[in-house]
Structure formats: C-alpha cells, structure tokens
Design a protein around this motif. Structure first.
Motif, mmCIF file in Angstrom:
data_model
loop_
_atom_site.group_PDB
_atom_site.id
_atom_site.type_symbol
_atom_site.label_atom_id
_atom_site.label_comp_id
_atom_site.label_asym_id
_atom_site.label_seq_id
_atom_site.Cartn_x
_atom_site.Cartn_y
_atom_site.Cartn_z
ATOM 1 N N PRO A 72 34.539 -1.256 -1.769
ATOM 2 C CA PRO A 72 34.659 -1.012 -0.495
ATOM 3 C C PRO A 72 35.689 -0.198 0.082
ATOM 4 O O PRO A 72 36.842 -0.214 -0.759
ATOM 5 C CB PRO A 72 34.649 -2.271 0.255
ATOM 6 C CG PRO A 72 33.973 -3.328 -0.918
ATOM 7 C CD PRO A 72 34.557 -2.905 -2.224
ATOM 8 N N ALA A 73 35.483 0.480 0.991
ATOM 9 C CA ALA A 73 36.503 1.553 1.322
ATOM 10 C C ALA A 73 37.810 1.021 1.474
ATOM 11 O O ALA A 73 38.943 1.567 1.171
ATOM 12 C CB ALA A 73 36.056 2.326 2.655
ATOM 13 N N PRO A 74 38.151 -0.141 2.135
ATOM 14 C CA PRO A 74 39.778 -0.381 2.580
ATOM 15 C C PRO A 74 40.456 -0.664 1.123
ATOM 16 O O PRO A 74 41.301 -0.155 1.107
ATOM 17 C CB PRO A 74 39.558 -1.821 3.284
ATOM 18 C CG PRO A 74 38.205 -1.513 4.041
ATOM 19 C CD PRO A 74 37.337 -0.867 2.964
ATOM 20 N N VAL A 75 39.883 -1.486 0.369
ATOM 21 C CA VAL A 75 40.443 -1.765 -0.918
ATOM 22 C C VAL A 75 40.714 -0.653 -1.712
ATOM 23 O O VAL A 75 41.608 -0.325 -2.676
ATOM 24 C CB VAL A 75 40.039 -2.894 -1.618
ATOM 25 C CG1 VAL A 75 38.601 -2.725 -2.058
ATOM 26 C CG2 VAL A 75 40.799 -3.477 -2.794
ATOM 27 N N SER A 76 39.260 0.276 -1.618
ATOM 28 C CA SER A 76 39.208 1.474 -2.701
ATOM 29 C C SER A 76 40.596 2.374 -2.360
ATOM 30 O O SER A 76 41.197 3.046 -3.115
ATOM 31 C CB SER A 76 37.975 1.960 -2.384
ATOM 32 O OG SER A 76 38.029 3.258 -3.408
ATOM 33 N N ALA A 125 58.517 -5.292 -15.540
ATOM 34 C CA ALA A 125 56.904 -4.760 -15.152
ATOM 35 C C ALA A 125 57.046 -3.866 -14.116
ATOM 36 O O ALA A 125 58.068 -3.717 -13.335
ATOM 37 C CB ALA A 125 56.127 -6.135 -14.911
ATOM 38 N N SER A 126 55.783 -3.197 -14.051
ATOM 39 C CA SER A 126 55.779 -1.949 -12.954
ATOM 40 C C SER A 126 55.492 -2.708 -11.713
ATOM 41 O O SER A 126 54.504 -3.399 -11.621
ATOM 42 C CB SER A 126 54.524 -0.893 -13.544
ATOM 43 O OG SER A 126 54.305 -0.245 -12.446
ATOM 44 N N PRO A 127 56.176 -2.617 -10.614
ATOM 45 C CA PRO A 127 56.064 -2.994 -9.302
ATOM 46 C C PRO A 127 54.439 -2.442 -8.814
ATOM 47 O O PRO A 127 53.746 -3.047 -8.031
ATOM 48 C CB PRO A 127 57.078 -2.655 -8.491
ATOM 49 C CG PRO A 127 57.847 -1.327 -9.134
ATOM 50 C CD PRO A 127 57.380 -1.604 -10.557
ATOM 51 N N ILE A 128 54.218 -1.259 -9.178
ATOM 52 C CA ILE A 128 52.852 -0.479 -8.674
ATOM 53 C C ILE A 128 51.776 -1.274 -9.313
ATOM 54 O O ILE A 128 50.965 -1.684 -8.597
ATOM 55 C CB ILE A 128 52.951 0.983 -8.790
ATOM 56 C CG1 ILE A 128 54.215 1.678 -8.150
ATOM 57 C CG2 ILE A 128 51.585 1.797 -8.261
ATOM 58 C CD1 ILE A 128 54.167 3.030 -8.452
ATOM 59 N N GLY A 176 47.532 -7.431 -7.285
ATOM 60 C CA GLY A 176 47.503 -8.463 -6.344
ATOM 61 C C GLY A 176 46.383 -8.069 -5.270
ATOM 62 O O GLY A 176 45.587 -8.750 -4.872
ATOM 63 N N ARG A 177 46.196 -6.775 -5.141
ATOM 64 C CA ARG A 177 45.031 -6.345 -4.387
ATOM 65 C C ARG A 177 43.746 -6.939 -4.816
ATOM 66 O O ARG A 177 42.743 -7.195 -4.290
ATOM 67 C CB ARG A 177 45.078 -4.850 -4.090
ATOM 68 C CG ARG A 177 46.097 -4.387 -3.265
ATOM 69 C CD ARG A 177 46.191 -2.568 -3.191
ATOM 70 N NE ARG A 177 47.527 -2.110 -2.831
ATOM 71 C CZ ARG A 177 47.733 -2.011 -1.497
ATOM 72 N NH1 ARG A 177 47.146 -2.737 -0.708
ATOM 73 N NH2 ARG A 177 48.851 -1.517 -1.232
#
Length: 273
Positions: free
Chosen positions: A101-105, A136-139, A145-146
C-alpha cells in the motif's frame, strides 16, 4: 607497513613498490660489493654457490608469492560478485515495494534510497583510513521496524510482504558480508614473511661478484619484477580501501535511479510491477 600504504592510489602504490625495491637493490649492491669481495670472494669466486642458494630460495619464495596472489585475486573476485548481487537485491526490492500500500511503500522507498547512499559511504569512504562501522545499519533497522508494524490486508499483499521482508534481511546479510571482507585480508604475520623474504632475496642478489653495470642492471630488473608481484598482492588485498578497489558502479547506478524516481506516495498511485 601495509596498512600505512592504504591511502595511496594504484599508481602511487606501484611506484612505491617497484621503484622502492629497485632503489633498495642498487643501494645494497654498492654497499655490499666491498665487503662481499673481501669476505666471500677473497680466495675464490663463490658465484656458483650464491646462484644455487638464490635459485633454491627463489623457488620457495615464488611459491609463497604465487599462492598469495591467487588468494588475493579470489577474494577480490568474490567481493566483486557480492557487490553485484547487492545491487541486484536493490533493484528487485525497489520494484517489489510497489506491491505494498502507498503509505508504507513510499516510506520504504525513501529508506531504500537512504540506504543506497549509506552503503556507498560505508564501503567506499572518502577517507580510507576511517575504520569500517561495526554496528547495525540504522536505516535497515528502520525498514525492518516498518515491515513488522505493517499488517497485509490481502493475499497479494501478504505474498509481496513476505518477499520484501526476505530481501531486506538479504541486504543485512550482504552488508555484514562486505564489512567482514574488509578485515579478511592477508594476516600481518604473513606480510612480515613477504617483506623479510624480499629483503633476503635482494641481499643474495647483492652478493654476486661481477662488473658493476651488469650487477646493477640484473639486480634492478629482478627487483622491479619482484616489486610488481608484491604490489599486485598488496593492491588486491583490500577490495575497498587498497590500491585496486571494487567498482561501486552497480550501487551508484541504483542510488541514482532511486534518487530520480518519484516516491509512490507523492505520485498518488502505485506503479505497475
């Protein structure tokens, strides 16, 4: 010594090894000639015994250099393949994110762009003396997490979600693999053997008794080739911070493609896969 030379370019590194070995050989020839004639060639010419010793030493030392050269090239090739696979993961994930979906995408597309920039800064730093990161990479943690907070609503979203989650984990594995490859070079003890062996080889070359111009010509020529071989091993030893580095073009291409792409959220609709 090898770590101190990481900041030099390929051409500078080649000049240091080749010219340095040749200059050292010429200097040693003129320094050793008076003493070798007095102590070794005083009563009879010992060139035959020196040649025999040099031949035996060169065989053992040549085997060592050959094995190290093959190992360095194999490690370099494996890292090059890993970079290509990482770029492929970027490309696949970039398109698979359109199935969410658009928001998470849109948020994940932005994270992927940021991670492409981070990957270049991590593996190809401007300051080669900067130690590689250990955490670890924060990104990538933000992307996970998302994904963990997202709940698929349809069967198609569930399938895409599973594939995206797998690819993000694959990026984490590839990042760790590339970081570990920076510390998997030739051990310092083995480099010490290489440099000590090169010095002993040059010393044996200097013990011959022959005309000065012939001695200098043969010694410098041999030292140039010896320096070229050691340079090759040193240049390939660290694929990111050494003289010859893995080409970041695949990652740069993905970074540029992601940077010029409109976010799905801003476009108002998802692109077709």
């Amino acid at each position: 010594m090898h770590d101190l030379l990481k900041g030099f370019s390929t051409m500078e590194l080649a000049l240091i090894y080749c010219v340095g070995f040749a200059a050292l050989t010429v200097a040693c020839i003129f320094l050793c000639r008076p003493y070798s004639r007095r102590w070794i060639h005083g009563r009879r010419n010992a060139n035959d015994m020196i040649g025999f010793s040099l031949q035996s030493f060169a065989a053992l030392y040549g085997i060592l250099l050959g094995l190290l050269a093959v190992e360095a090239y194999q490690d370099f090739s494996s890292v090059k393949d890993a970079v290509s696979k990482k770029a492929l993961t970027f490309a696949t994930l970039r398109h698979n994110l359109d199935g969410l979906p658009a928001p998470v995408s849109g948020a994940l597309q932005e994270d992927l762009r940021d991670y492409a920039v981070e990957a270049l800064e991590t593996h190809w730093p401007k300051d080669v003396t900067t130690p590689p990161p250990t955490g670890a990479s924060p990104i990538l943690r933000r992307m996970l997490g998302r994904l963990l907070a997202f709940q698929p609503a349809t069967k198609s979203e569930e399938l895409v979600y599973g594939e995206v989650f797998r690819q993000v984990n694959l990026l984490i594995e590839q990042r760790r693999l590339l970081l570990s490859s920076e510390g998997n070079g030739i051990p310092g003890a083995m480099w010490a053997v290489v440099y000590i062996g090169a010095f002993l080889f040059i010393l044996l070359m200097c013990l011959f008794d022959m005309e000065a111009h012939v001695h200098v010509l043969l010694g410098a020529t041999t030292a140039l080739f010896l320096g070229a071989v050691v340079f090759l091993i040193a240049a390939l030893d660290n694929p990111f911070r050494g003289g010859v580095t893995v080409d970041p073009a695949p990652i740069v291409e993905m970074r540029d493609a992601l940077a010029h792409e409109n976010p799905p959220a801003a476009a108002g609709q998802r692109r077709e896969l």
